[in-house]
Each structure stands twice: as structure tokens, then as C-alpha cells.
Write a protein that holds these residues in place. Structure first.
Motif, PDB file in Angstrom:
ATOM      1  N   THR A  49      -3.041  -0.075   5.371  1.00 42.01           N
ATOM      2  CA  THR A  49      -3.664  -1.320   5.277  1.00 42.01           C
ATOM      3  C   THR A  49      -3.075  -2.334   6.321  1.00 42.01           C
ATOM      4  O   THR A  49      -1.768  -2.378   6.404  1.00 42.01           O
ATOM      5  CB  THR A  49      -3.665  -2.162   3.966  1.00 42.01           C
ATOM      6  N   VAL A  50      -3.827  -3.134   7.065  1.00 39.47           N
ATOM      7  CA  VAL A  50      -3.226  -4.208   8.006  1.00 39.47           C
ATOM      8  C   VAL A  50      -3.860  -5.544   7.489  1.00 39.47           C
ATOM      9  O   VAL A  50      -4.641  -5.734   6.698  1.00 39.47           O
ATOM     10  CB  VAL A  50      -3.838  -3.988   9.367  1.00 39.47           C
ATOM     11  N   LEU A  66      -6.601   1.657   2.215  1.00 38.84           N
ATOM     12  CA  LEU A  66      -6.254   1.616   0.826  1.00 38.84           C
ATOM     13  C   LEU A  66      -6.093   0.325   0.282  1.00 38.84           C
ATOM     14  O   LEU A  66      -5.105  -0.459   0.552  1.00 38.84           O
ATOM     15  CB  LEU A  66      -5.033   2.579   0.496  1.00 38.84           C
ATOM     16  N   PRO A  67      -6.832   0.007  -0.481  1.00 39.59           N
ATOM     17  CA  PRO A  67      -7.077  -1.309  -1.391  1.00 39.59           C
ATOM     18  C   PRO A  67      -5.656  -1.565  -1.855  1.00 39.59           C
ATOM     19  O   PRO A  67      -5.520  -2.739  -2.142  1.00 39.59           O
ATOM     20  CB  PRO A  67      -8.355  -1.563  -2.072  1.00 39.59           C
ATOM     21  N   MET A  68      -5.237  -0.536  -2.675  1.00 44.08           N
ATOM     22  CA  MET A  68      -3.909  -0.617  -3.292  1.00 44.08           C
ATOM     23  C   MET A  68      -2.765  -1.316  -2.667  1.00 44.08           C
ATOM     24  O   MET A  68      -1.986  -1.904  -3.460  1.00 44.08           O
ATOM     25  CB  MET A  68      -3.510   0.633  -4.023  1.00 44.08           C
ATOM     26  N   PHE A  69      -2.863  -1.478  -1.285  1.00 40.36           N
ATOM     27  CA  PHE A  69      -1.610  -1.889  -0.755  1.00 40.36           C
ATOM     28  C   PHE A  69      -1.612  -3.705  -0.616  1.00 40.36           C
ATOM     29  O   PHE A  69      -0.803  -4.296  -0.211  1.00 40.36           O
ATOM     30  CB  PHE A  69      -1.709  -1.527   0.869  1.00 40.36           C
ATOM     31  N   ILE A  70      -2.835  -4.215  -0.856  1.00 44.92           N
ATOM     32  CA  ILE A  70      -3.111  -5.606  -0.796  1.00 44.92           C
ATOM     33  C   ILE A  70      -2.032  -6.291  -1.501  1.00 44.92           C
ATOM     34  O   ILE A  70      -1.335  -7.223  -0.605  1.00 44.92           O
ATOM     35  CB  ILE A  70      -4.439  -5.942  -1.093  1.00 44.92           C
ATOM     36  N   ARG A  71      -1.729  -6.246  -2.578  1.00 42.74           N
ATOM     37  CA  ARG A  71      -0.739  -7.103  -3.198  1.00 42.74           C
ATOM     38  C   ARG A  71       0.739  -6.831  -2.808  1.00 42.74           C
ATOM     39  O   ARG A  71       1.429  -7.845  -2.641  1.00 42.74           O
ATOM     40  CB  ARG A  71      -0.780  -6.803  -4.793  1.00 42.74           C
ATOM     41  N   GLY A  72       0.952  -5.382  -2.689  1.00 47.23           N
ATOM     42  CA  GLY A  72       2.137  -5.224  -2.132  1.00 47.23           C
ATOM     43  C   GLY A  72       2.563  -5.757  -0.538  1.00 47.23           C
ATOM     44  O   GLY A  72       3.856  -6.291  -0.620  1.00 47.23           O
ATOM     45  N   SER A  74       1.633  -8.708   0.435  1.00 51.66           N
ATOM     46  CA  SER A  74       1.714 -10.132   0.756  1.00 51.66           C
ATOM     47  C   SER A  74       2.996 -10.289   0.106  1.00 51.66           C
ATOM     48  O   SER A  74       4.015 -11.073   0.550  1.00 51.66           O
ATOM     49  CB  SER A  74       0.644 -10.795  -0.470  1.00 51.66           C
ATOM     50  N   GLU A  75       3.369  -9.449  -1.052  1.00 49.83           N
ATOM     51  CA  GLU A  75       4.793  -9.909  -1.558  1.00 49.83           C
ATOM     52  C   GLU A  75       5.827  -9.344  -0.630  1.00 49.83           C
ATOM     53  O   GLU A  75       7.029  -9.841  -0.619  1.00 49.83           O
ATOM     54  CB  GLU A  75       4.833  -8.869  -2.986  1.00 49.83           C
ATOM     55  N   THR A  76       5.631  -8.348   0.058  1.00 47.00           N
ATOM     56  CA  THR A  76       6.514  -7.688   1.003  1.00 47.00           C
ATOM     57  C   THR A  76       6.848  -9.096   2.241  1.00 47.00           C
ATOM     58  O   THR A  76       7.923  -9.202   2.521  1.00 47.00           O
ATOM     59  CB  THR A  76       6.189  -6.637   1.790  1.00 47.00           C
ATOM     60  N   VAL A  77       5.779  -9.533   2.837  1.00 45.35           N
ATOM     61  CA  VAL A  77       5.966 -10.555   3.677  1.00 45.35           C
ATOM     62  C   VAL A  77       6.670 -12.089   2.964  1.00 45.35           C
ATOM     63  O   VAL A  77       7.558 -12.373   3.605  1.00 45.35           O
ATOM     64  CB  VAL A  77       4.285 -11.142   4.020  1.00 45.35           C
ATOM     65  N   LYS A  78       6.351 -12.217   1.770  1.00 50.95           N
ATOM     66  CA  LYS A  78       7.110 -13.170   1.160  1.00 50.95           C
ATOM     67  C   LYS A  78       8.597 -12.925   1.208  1.00 50.95           C
ATOM     68  O   LYS A  78       9.336 -13.813   1.060  1.00 50.95           O
ATOM     69  CB  LYS A  78       6.349 -13.705  -0.186  1.00 50.95           C
ATOM     70  N   ALA A  79       9.025 -11.691   0.545  1.00 49.84           N
ATOM     71  CA  ALA A  79      10.284 -11.084   0.506  1.00 49.84           C
ATOM     72  C   ALA A  79      10.892 -11.270   1.925  1.00 49.84           C
ATOM     73  O   ALA A  79      12.094 -11.688   1.812  1.00 49.84           O
ATOM     74  CB  ALA A  79      10.373  -9.831   0.033  1.00 49.84           C
ATOM     75  N   GLY A 104       6.229  -1.865  -3.998  1.00 45.04           N
ATOM     76  CA  GLY A 104       5.545  -1.154  -4.818  1.00 45.04           C
ATOM     77  C   GLY A 104       4.719   0.195  -4.553  1.00 45.04           C
ATOM     78  O   GLY A 104       3.967   0.413  -5.248  1.00 45.04           O
ATOM     79  N   SER A 105       5.449   0.654  -3.755  1.00 43.04           N
ATOM     80  CA  SER A 105       4.764   1.965  -3.275  1.00 43.04           C
ATOM     81  C   SER A 105       6.113   2.994  -2.893  1.00 43.04           C
ATOM     82  O   SER A 105       7.029   2.783  -3.292  1.00 43.04           O
ATOM     83  CB  SER A 105       4.063   1.809  -1.952  1.00 43.04           C
TER      84      SER A 105
END
Length: 220
Positions: A49-50, A66-72, A74-79, A104-105
Motif C-alpha cells: 500500500t502507498v 492490500l487494504p489491511m495495511f491502511i491503519r498500520g 498511519s500508525e507507523t508514520v506517527k511512530a 501490525g504486520s
């Protein structure tokens, strides 16, 4: 609501143009990734995902593999923002991690993030998470701990103000079975986030920084 209070309403026509503009940015990021990636899991299975994110790390637009990456993502950018702090984020930086507990992966999913600046102001982030075909670790069978699953990268700078961390590249190459393919996928992800930076900057250059910020605030 907070975003709308922070930025007054802009021209609805400009807002719609910019809304479609950021969608086009992530679609081009997606296209460039799939055209330059070395492994079939990315360019055929679309295991990636990009996205473009706000300076706070919230999602603006996603080019979905893959839609499953969407939340991960955003959380990675915030981290990464939290890890380096805004004072430590500079133009030309690129950050990388495959920390499974953060993203989360699993470890095969590498995430590259590039800050986007307009002059001295941070205006967003381009991010790309994609599946590498090999990251070391046990080949086949069942693992009993994460150390058996392969190379773990904490939040690191792959590039610092335009200078590539070649030591990190050597560490990666020594820990994977197909270093040429790993480096090819790495370059493809770097291409994707740089595409996001270039196209988003062009959007700002055409319509102005404030109009883009106001339009994004209006559509979020």
C-alpha cells in the motif's frame, strides 16, 4: 471538525480538484512501485500500500494494494514522528522500519516514509509498505519466536538529508538470501515515496500551499 476550524473553507472547485489530485498522486506512486519492483508478490499479488499523510500522520489518500495495511501505515508514520521529533525531521530524509509490533504486520513488510516540505514547512509524508520476498530467518516450517522470522529493523534513517545510509544497505544484503532482489524492491519503494513527494509538491506549486492545506482539511 477540528480541521475545519483550523482552516477556513476554500473554493469548492479547488477543493475537488485537489481531492482528485491527491488521489492521482497515490495512484502514480502505486504505478511506479509495481513497474519497478523486483518480486512478483508486489507487482502481481499487489501485496503493498502507498499513501500520502498529513504532518500529524493522518491518512490523506491511499493507493490500495492490500487494504489491511491502511491503519498500520498511519500508525507507523506517527511512530516515526514521535521517534525523531519534528526538529529531527529534515528535507531529504527517508525513514524505514519493519518492526512487526509497530506496523501490525510480519517482518517481510518494509515501510519507507519520506517527509514532504514546502520551503521550511513540513506539509506531509509519503509512505510505502510492501512485501519483500525474503528477509532472512527460518526457511519453511514453523517459527517459535520473532528472532527466527528474519531481520528486524527498528525505526532508522535510510537516507539523511539526501545521503543514503550505505551501512544499513550492507546489513540488509548480508541478512537476506537474494540481496539483488531486496535492493531492487528497496529502490522501488524509494521511487514510490519520491514520486509522492514530487507530485504533491507540484500540487502545492500549482494551487498554493494554503489552498492545498485548506482543501485537505475540508475533505478529511
Amino acid at each position: 471538525m477540528k480541521n475545519k476550524e483550523k482552516y477556513p473553507a476554500t473554493d469548492p472547485i479547488i477543493t475537488e480538484i485537489i481531492r482528485n489530485g491527491v488521489l492521482a498522486v497515490t495512484e502514480e506512486m502505486k504505478t511506479n512501485l509495481t513497474r519497478t519492483a523486483y518480486n512478483i508478490i508486489i507487482y502481481e499479488a499487489l501485496d503493498f500500500t502507498v499513501g500520502i499523510f498529513t504532518p500529524e500522520g493522518d491518512t490523506v489518500s491511499i493507493g490500495i494494494g492490500l487494504p489491511m495495511f491502511i491503519r498500520g501505515m498511519s500508525e507507523t508514520v506517527k511512530a516515526k514522528i514521535k521517534h525523531f521529533g519534528y526538529d529531527g525531521i529534515k528535507p531529504g530524509d527517508i525513514y524505514v522500519t519493519n518492526d512487526a509490533y509497530l506496523t501490525g504486520s510480519h517482518l517481510n513488510h518494509m515501510t519507507f516514509t519520506l517527509p514532504i516540505f514546502a520551503g521550511d514547512e513540513l506539509v506531509g509524508f509519503a509512505c510505502c509498505m510492501a512485501h519483500w520476498i525474503d528477509i532472512g530467518g527460518t526457511l519453511g516450517g514453523m517459527t517459535t519466536d520473532i528472532y527466527s522470522e528474519g531481520l528486524q529493523l527498528p525505526i532508522l534513517k535510510y537516507q539523511t538529508e539526501g545521503v543514503v545510509n550505505t551501512d544499513l544497505e550492507e546489513i540488509i544484503k548480508m541478512n537476506v538470501r537474494m540481496p539483488a532482489r531486496a535492493m531492487g524492491d528497496l529502490r522501488a519503494q524509494v521511487t514510490a515515496v519520491k514520486t509522492g513527494e514530487n507530485r504533491f509538491s507540484e500540487l502545492i506549486g500549482r494551487y498554493g500551499k494554503e489552498a492545498v492545506k485548506q482543501s485537505i482539511a475540508a475533505i478529511m
